[in-house]
Enzyme design. Sequence first.
Site, short mmCIF file in Angstrom:
data_model
loop_
_atom_site.label_atom_id
_atom_site.label_comp_id
_atom_site.label_asym_id
_atom_site.label_seq_id
_atom_site.Cartn_x
_atom_site.Cartn_y
_atom_site.Cartn_z
CB SER A 188 23.08 -112.99 -43.30
OG SER A 188 24.43 -113.24 -43.00
CE LYS A 189 19.49 -110.89 -35.86
NZ LYS A 189 19.76 -109.47 -35.88
NE ARG A 190 28.21 -108.80 -40.51
CZ ARG A 190 29.34 -108.19 -40.17
NH1 ARG A 190 30.35 -108.84 -39.68
NH2 ARG A 190 29.46 -106.89 -40.33
CD GLU A 213 16.94 -107.49 -35.84
OE1 GLU A 213 17.51 -108.14 -34.97
OE2 GLU A 213 17.31 -107.50 -37.03
#
Length: 375
Positions: free
Chosen positions: A267-269, A286
């Site tokens: 996940s986004k981190r 992205e």
Amino acid sequence: MTVRVRFAPSPTGFLHVGGLRTALFNWLFARKHNGVFILRLEDTDQKRFTPGGVKAIMDGLLWLGLQWDEGPDKASLRRMQTNEDYDGAPDAGGPFGPYVQSQRLKSYQDAAGELIARGAAYRCDCTPERLAQVRQEQIARKEQPRYDRHCRFKSPGEVDPDKPHVVRLAVPLEGMTTVHDLIRGDIAVDYGKLDDFVILKSDGFPTYHLAAMVDDHAMQVTHVLRGDEWLPSLPRHYLIYRSFGWEPPVFAHLPVILNPSGKGKMSKRRAQASGGKFEESVFVTEFRDEGYLPEAMRNFLAFVGWAPGSGIEKEIMPLDELIDLFSLEHVNPAPAAFPYDKLDWMNKQYIYALSPDELARRVYPFLVDAGLEVD
Ligand code: GLU
């Protein structure tokens, strides 16, 4: 039998690279078996709908070269009124359209009606207050909270179809069954643990469970390849199929994608190693904007949770070879890590292999974006 598979995303935002991997496996499987790859938009949860979500899905698929054979036509897309620009998207259509769930509501309502007529589902007009009270009492008794089937045994007509109500599936009260997953094998299901879950909401919209199964049947889907997070729903989906008297498709749940460390869902981190200076990408756009080549990404993603087996060690593989070797038997059920460094390495190999002219063509938009003048 023609293999028919579908990628059925909900247009709720950016396309996650895990979703793209699901799409890729479906596409590879379809190409390998000269089958049909369907794109279906699951937009019945209007609250979660995000403008731009449809375009993100289509752009992501097309970037990777995953052209769909059947899918929303331009008219259906326009009816979604999201003001998105679909100009680049193919006007696929197909024999089982529309491929947009919000435009198929009547078929779900008819299907719920059919289940009621078969005695496999029933109308429930319990108020939210009653449901909350039942729930509280169950919790107080340390029981698993769930619907107490209050309306299931009412006489026909007792629940007024013209007043607000939901439709619930009448799950067998006891007994066991087995559901099969191609990757996981047999899974035992205890009916006693299942709830009489809602299939049609009071606003006439279906729940995901009903809509997806009705569509999979209507679209003659033969194999459902989807993310592991749907495995807990599999018993319900089997039951829906069985309640209609339909033969379920083959189900295969693809392993979840983990962070490179192998700990936690991807996940986004913030990347620890960079001292928080950059975020690791998880959305398809992205990767595209950072300059990953789509062919490198495609090759890399094919190996996230799959390997060709039979002693084949190489990992740089042209597309036709990937299609040829792809098989669900070699999908690994264990969660798969997403090694960014391997992606970087693979991207580099693909960049090395470009001709100078092709490399110039690919680099050009990045230079222009950076404000450089290139002649
Ligand atoms: N719409 C679901 C999702 O967003 C699809 C699940 C399925 O493939 O059955 O993931």
